[in-house]
Design an enzyme around this catalytic site. Structure first.
Site, PDB file in Angstrom:
ATOM      1  N   ASP A  60       8.614  -2.817  -5.546  1.00 20.59           N
ATOM      2  CA  ASP A  60       7.216  -2.459  -5.297  1.00 20.59           C
ATOM      3  C   ASP A  60       6.790  -1.275  -6.161  1.00 20.59           C
ATOM      4  O   ASP A  60       5.690  -1.254  -6.720  1.00 20.59           O
ATOM      5  CB  ASP A  60       7.009  -2.088  -3.822  1.00 20.59           C
ATOM      6  CG  ASP A  60       7.350  -3.236  -2.890  1.00 20.59           C
ATOM      7  OD1 ASP A  60       7.550  -4.363  -3.384  1.00 20.59           O
ATOM      8  OD2 ASP A  60       7.425  -2.989  -1.675  1.00 20.59           O
ATOM      9  N   SER A 110       0.833  -1.203   0.000  1.00 22.65           N
ATOM     10  CA  SER A 110       0.000   0.000   0.000  1.00 22.65           C
ATOM     11  C   SER A 110       0.868   1.254   0.000  1.00 22.65           C
ATOM     12  O   SER A 110       0.464   2.293  -0.514  1.00 22.65           O
ATOM     13  CB  SER A 110      -0.939   0.003   1.216  1.00 22.65           C
ATOM     14  OG  SER A 110      -0.216   0.163   2.414  1.00 22.65           O
TER      15      SER A 110
HETATM   16  P1  ADP Z   1       2.571  -2.127   2.961  1.00 22.29           P
HETATM   17  O1  ADP Z   1       3.262  -1.264   1.989  1.00 22.29           O
HETATM   18  O2  ADP Z   1       2.985  -3.552   2.889  1.00 22.29           O
HETATM   19  O3  ADP Z   1       1.082  -2.007   2.936  1.00 22.29           O
HETATM   20  P2  ADP Z   1       3.954  -0.401   4.770  1.00 22.29           P
HETATM   21  O4  ADP Z   1       4.191  -0.453   6.239  1.00 22.29           O
HETATM   22  O5  ADP Z   1       5.125  -0.329   3.879  1.00 22.29           O
HETATM   23  O6  ADP Z   1       3.023  -1.650   4.419  1.00 22.29           O
HETATM   24  O7  ADP Z   1       3.054   0.861   4.425  1.00 22.29           O
HETATM   25  C1  ADP Z   1       1.855   1.072   5.119  1.00 22.29           C
HETATM   26  C2  ADP Z   1       1.767   2.531   5.514  1.00 22.29           C
HETATM   27  O8  ADP Z   1       1.564   3.337   4.346  1.00 22.29           O
HETATM   28  C3  ADP Z   1       0.575   2.831   6.397  1.00 22.29           C
HETATM   29  O9  ADP Z   1       0.868   2.590   7.752  1.00 22.29           O
HETATM   30  C4  ADP Z   1       0.341   4.313   6.105  1.00 22.29           C
HETATM   31  O10 ADP Z   1       1.252   5.119   6.812  1.00 22.29           O
HETATM   32  C5  ADP Z   1       0.691   4.404   4.637  1.00 22.29           C
HETATM   33  N1  ADP Z   1      -0.512   4.231   3.791  1.00 22.29           N
HETATM   34  C6  ADP Z   1      -0.736   3.264   2.895  1.00 22.29           C
HETATM   35  N2  ADP Z   1      -1.917   3.440   2.263  1.00 22.29           N
HETATM   36  C7  ADP Z   1      -2.470   4.555   2.781  1.00 22.29           C
HETATM   37  C8  ADP Z   1      -3.678   5.291   2.551  1.00 22.29           C
HETATM   38  N3  ADP Z   1      -4.575   4.885   1.656  1.00 22.29           N
HETATM   39  N4  ADP Z   1      -3.874   6.409   3.273  1.00 22.29           N
HETATM   40  C9  ADP Z   1      -2.971   6.830   4.168  1.00 22.29           C
HETATM   41  N5  ADP Z   1      -1.825   6.186   4.436  1.00 22.29           N
HETATM   42  C10 ADP Z   1      -1.558   5.065   3.760  1.00 22.29           C
HETATM   43 MG    MG Z   2       5.349  -0.923   1.908  1.00 26.34          MG
END
Ligand code: ADP
Ligand code: MG
Length: 421
Positions: free
Chosen positions: A207, A162
């Site tokens: 990614d 994400s």
């Molecule tokens: P992954 O990339 O595997 O989902 P990460 O820890 O690298 O996990 O990234 C997740 C973080 O990215 C969340 O904790 C948040 O800070 C940010 N994030 C991701 N998507 C969103 C979103 N739609 N809105 C706000 N923050 C987001």
């Molecule tokens: Mg990530």
């Protein structure tokens, strides 16, 4: 990986015994943002900023099909984009102010000066999009203020990237709002720079390249040394197959220290073998290389994973190019065994997915992403998708583990514009 941002509350929907075994994954039917999600992000933008956005951009999450933990050794990877994506509704601002809002995190608008962004700004989740603007300015690109509103169907913190989706959606928006003319590869590099240099997560380029560059029905073969890449046919639906994503919904916190330790071991191995990076160790010379590392069994195991994993990427490409998609199953499972035993980044829940899925007749399965929790992928015959998902759920119930979330994923398109006014 570390998370310097605010974590979204986890979705509590579970795919346990009462509901369908395979969850459709959120929005629309397959997790892909459709017209309803575009309308919602536009309406959300209007609510937050009191105007229509200039446009809407989408960037997907990803799973990695094969080629795990090879990128720090300049090796080969093969991710595919998920239908699930982050949407950015955005408009430029002439006063240099950057305003950021996400429907997915509590709290209001984060406001920053585009010309005064610094990595230690402690912006929480907003560090990801702010970091993109910072990286663009650092690269000398003429980009100023903007306001952005985000929604997402990518599960957060599930190893489905994400964070890259958020960065790439931001970069795609700023690219067009400011007429920068960036290629998708350049967008991926700037997004990675944001995550490395601004957020402070030492991730590789996989990614962001997946989110920016993938095409539907294909996996992206990527050489992380020089970013050479190629779209390899992986049309699971046309082949009567399904790729299930199993989000274990666990995240074991030993992660960060372990990643640094693995990186150090790979660097030590490369030094001992006299190569720039482990990708330079040919598979044919693996045994000789392992003999040279006999005094350090841990380094030996890490090296064996990286060298055999690069080989597995090549095997999967050859099979997919030959149209023999089913035959990649055992290669995926072999990749899991290597990550479990040699690289040692799996965990009980990921092993349980792989073992229960394979016992129930999956073609193959493996953890995907960094490990220590997060998600696994399972390749199945279409008709077996439901029974195998049920078997995975039952195995988790037997182990008294929280039910995983299971959804099918068709290889989807990378970042794209959905609307421009
Ligand atoms: P992954 O990339 O595997 O989902 P990460 O820890 O690298 O996990 O990234 C997740 C973080 O990215 C969340 O904790 C948040 O800070 C940010 N994030 C991701 N998507 C969103 C979103 N739609 N809105 C706000 N923050 C987001
Ligand atoms: Mg990530």
């Amino acid at each position: 990986m570390s998370d310097s941002g605010t974590r979204r509350p986890e979705p509590q929907r579970d795919s346990g015994a009462r509901g369908p075994a395979v969850d459709s994954g959120g929005a629309a039917t397959d997790g892909a943002p459709g017209p309803a999600e575009v309308s919602a992000v536009v309406a959300g933008f209007d609510e937050v900023y009191g105007a229509e956005p200039a446009g809407v951009w989408a960037a997907p999450g990803r799973v990695n099909l094969i080629g795990e933990h090879t990128d720090i050794s300049e090796g080969l990877v093969m991710p595919l984009a998920l239908p699930h994506a982050t949407l950015a509704a955005a408009s430029p601002r002439e006063d240099g102010v950057l305003r950021l809002h996400s429907a997915d995190v509590p709290g209001g608008v984060v406001e920053l000066r585009s010309d005064a962004l610094a990595p230690e700004s402690g912006a929480g989740w907003a560090a990801y999009p702010a970091g993109v603007l910072w990286a663009m300015r650092e690269a000398g690109l003429a980009v100023g203020g903007a306001e952005l509103h985000f929604t997402s169907t990518v599960p957060t913190g599930a190893g489905l990237s994400s964070s890259a989706a958020l960065e790439v959606a931001t970069a795609s928006a700023l690219n067009e709002l400011y007429g920068l003319g960036l290629t998708t590869e350049r967008i991926a590099q700037l997004a990675q720079r944001a995550e490395n240099g601004f957020v402070g997560v030492p991730c590789g380029i996989m990614d962001q390249m997946a989110s920016a560059c993938c095409t539907a029905g294909h996996a992206l073969y990527l050489d992380t040394r020089d970013l050479t890449h190629r779209h390899v046919p992986f049309d699971v639906a046309a082949q009567g197959l399904r790729l299930l994503v199993v989000d274990t919904r666990v995240k074991h916190e030993l992660g960060d220290g372990a990643y640094a330790n693995r990186r150090a071991a790979c660097e030590r191995g490369a030094r001992a073998l006299g190569v720039r990076a482990l990708r330079d160790v040919p598979y044919a010379l693996l045994n000789a290389a392992l003999d040279k590392l006999a005094d350090n069994p841990a380094v030996q195991r890490r090296v064996r994973h990286v060298v055999t994993e690069n080989r597995r990427v090549e095997e999967v490409i050859a099979l997919l190019d030959a149209g023999d998609t089913r035959a990649i199953g055992p290669v995926l499972t072999a990749g899991h065994v290597s990550l479990r035993d040699d690289y040692e980044v799996s965990c009980a829940e990921l092993d349980l997915v792989v073992e229960s899925a394979n016992a129930a007749g999956a073609l193959g399965a493996r953890m995907t992403g960094g490990g220590f929790g997060g998600s696994a992928i399972v390749l199945v015959e279409e008709a077996a998708a439901d029974p195998i998902a049920t078997a995975i759920n039952e195995a988790f119930a037997m182990a008294h583990a929280r039910p995983p979330r299971i959804f099918p994923a068709l290889p989807a398109a990378g970042s794209r514009r959905l609307l421009l006014r």
